[in-house]
Design an enzyme around this catalytic site. Structure first.
Site, PDB file in Angstrom:
ATOM      1  N   HIS A   1     -19.350   4.678  21.143  1.00 19.94           N
ATOM      2  CA  HIS A   1     -19.683   4.703  19.631  1.00 19.94           C
ATOM      3  C   HIS A   1     -20.636   4.410  19.882  1.00 19.94           C
ATOM      4  CE1 HIS A   1     -16.282   2.382  18.564  1.00 19.94           C
ATOM      5  NE2 HIS A   1     -16.033   3.454  17.450  1.00 19.94           N
TER       6      HIS A   1
ATOM      7  N   LYS B   1      -6.476  -2.150  10.497  1.00 14.46           N
ATOM      8  CA  LYS B   1      -6.018  -3.238  10.569  1.00 14.46           C
ATOM      9  C   LYS B   1      -6.905  -4.098  10.772  1.00 14.46           C
ATOM     10  CE  LYS B   1      -5.181  -1.160  14.645  1.00 14.46           C
ATOM     11  NZ  LYS B   1      -5.669  -1.057  16.591  1.00 14.46           N
TER      12      LYS B   1
ATOM     13  N   ARG C   1     -12.196  10.585  23.545  1.00 15.26           N
ATOM     14  CA  ARG C   1     -11.694  10.473  24.565  1.00 15.26           C
ATOM     15  C   ARG C   1     -11.276  11.589  24.941  1.00 15.26           C
ATOM     16  NH1 ARG C   1     -11.091   4.770  22.107  1.00 15.26           N
ATOM     17  NH2 ARG C   1      -9.503   6.818  21.876  1.00 15.26           N
TER      18      ARG C   1
ATOM     19  N   SER D   1     -12.219  -0.321  20.735  1.00 17.58           N
ATOM     20  CA  SER D   1     -12.241  -1.365  20.444  1.00 17.58           C
ATOM     21  C   SER D   1     -11.144  -2.550  20.939  1.00 17.58           C
ATOM     22  CB  SER D   1     -12.861  -1.312  18.946  1.00 17.58           C
ATOM     23  OG  SER D   1     -13.821  -0.295  18.673  1.00 17.58           O
TER      24      SER D   1
HETATM   25  O1  PNS Z   1     -12.649   4.059  14.345  1.00 10.25           O
HETATM   26  P1  PNS Z   1     -11.535   4.543  13.517  1.00 10.25           P
HETATM   27  O2  PNS Z   1     -10.268   3.198  13.227  1.00 10.25           O
HETATM   28  O3  PNS Z   1     -10.670   5.430  14.543  1.00 10.25           O
HETATM   29  O4  PNS Z   1     -11.624   5.777  12.263  1.00 10.25           O
HETATM   30  C1  PNS Z   1     -11.388   5.376  11.566  1.00 10.25           C
HETATM   31  C2  PNS Z   1     -11.749   6.187   9.917  1.00 10.25           C
HETATM   32  C3  PNS Z   1     -12.442   5.163   9.163  1.00 10.25           C
HETATM   33  C4  PNS Z   1     -12.539   7.144  10.357  1.00 10.25           C
HETATM   34  C5  PNS Z   1     -10.428   6.726   9.534  1.00 10.25           C
HETATM   35  O5  PNS Z   1      -9.067   5.645   9.207  1.00 10.25           O
HETATM   36  C6  PNS Z   1     -10.702   7.166   7.629  1.00 10.25           C
HETATM   37  O6  PNS Z   1     -11.811   8.263   7.859  1.00 10.25           O
HETATM   38  N1  PNS Z   1     -10.719   6.651   7.234  1.00 10.25           N
HETATM   39  C7  PNS Z   1     -10.874   6.497   5.845  1.00 10.25           C
HETATM   40  C8  PNS Z   1      -9.393   6.896   4.672  1.00 10.25           C
HETATM   41  C9  PNS Z   1      -9.343   8.442   5.037  1.00 10.25           C
HETATM   42  O7  PNS Z   1     -10.217   8.798   4.747  1.00 10.25           O
HETATM   43  N2  PNS Z   1      -8.311   9.391   5.110  1.00 10.25           N
HETATM   44  C10 PNS Z   1      -7.827  10.425   4.302  1.00 10.25           C
HETATM   45  C11 PNS Z   1      -8.260  11.186   5.902  1.00 10.25           C
HETATM   46  S1  PNS Z   1      -7.395  11.451   6.897  1.00 10.25           S
END
Ligand code: PNS
Length: 160
Positions: free
Chosen positions: A17, A41, A90, A128
């Site tokens: 990150h 989660k 990745r 993570s």
């Molecule tokens: O580190 P992560 O868990 O891969 O992050 C995922 C994240 C937080 C970037 C993604 O889940 C997100 O943008 N969530 C917000 C909800 C949202 O906007 N959903 C619709 C987008 S498809």
């Protein structure tokens, strides 16, 4: 002023990150690391802990700040007047889901673009979830996460 968002759960932040955010900060005037308050989660660390370790781990980069959001990322992007999201990729396995999210976000907020940075090979295996699993069973995560995160993980699992 060109600004970008680097969103994530950051539960916890890894060197992968930090690498993506450092690289984004070289291309944009301002980068906001956006920590989602309620990830899908159940997180290991509270929002305050995730924000605080991330802020400390990014303190060496002047044009990066840490904020949090709840709900839709597009609403947060709109509220901050940001039109670019930067995500790390990745492996090909990340691509399918990331592409879907990028396209959904762009459908929800016209003009919002997602730029993908290929992860630095050194960190391409890092996640993570794996870091949490290793730390939970007493494995060493030094060198894979910022030092303050390694300390927070040790403290967390020592107390559980
Ligand atoms: O580190 P992560 O868990 O891969 O992050 C995922 C994240 C937080 C970037 C993604 O889940 C997100 O943008 N969530 C917000 C909800 C949202 O906007 N959903 C619709 C987008 S498809």
């Amino acid at each position: 002023m060109r600004a970008a968002l680097c969103p994530g759960s950051f539960d916890p932040p890894t060197n992968g990150h930090i690498d993506v955010i450092e690289r984004a900060a070289r291309h944009f005037d301002e980068v906001v690391a956006a920590v989602i308050a309620n990830p899908s989660k159940e997180p290991l660390f509270s929002l305050d802990q995730r924000k605080s370790v991330l802020t400390e781990a990014l303190a060496h980069i002047d044009n990066v700040s840490v904020d949090s959001f709840d709900g839709l990322l597009v609403d947060f992007a709109h509220s901050r007047n940001v039109t670019v999201i930067v995500k790390g990729l990745r492996a090909v396995s990340d691509y399918e889901y990331e592409l879907q999210m990028a396209q959904m976000n762009s459908a929800l907020l016209h003009g919002l673009d997602t730029l993908f940075l290929p992860s630095t090979p050194e960190w391409s295996f890092l996640s993570s979830s794996l870091v949490k699993q290793v730390a939970k069973y007493g494995g060493g995560v030094d060198g894979l996460v910022p030092a303050n995160v390694a300390k927070a993980l040790k403290e967390h699992f020592a107390g559980s």
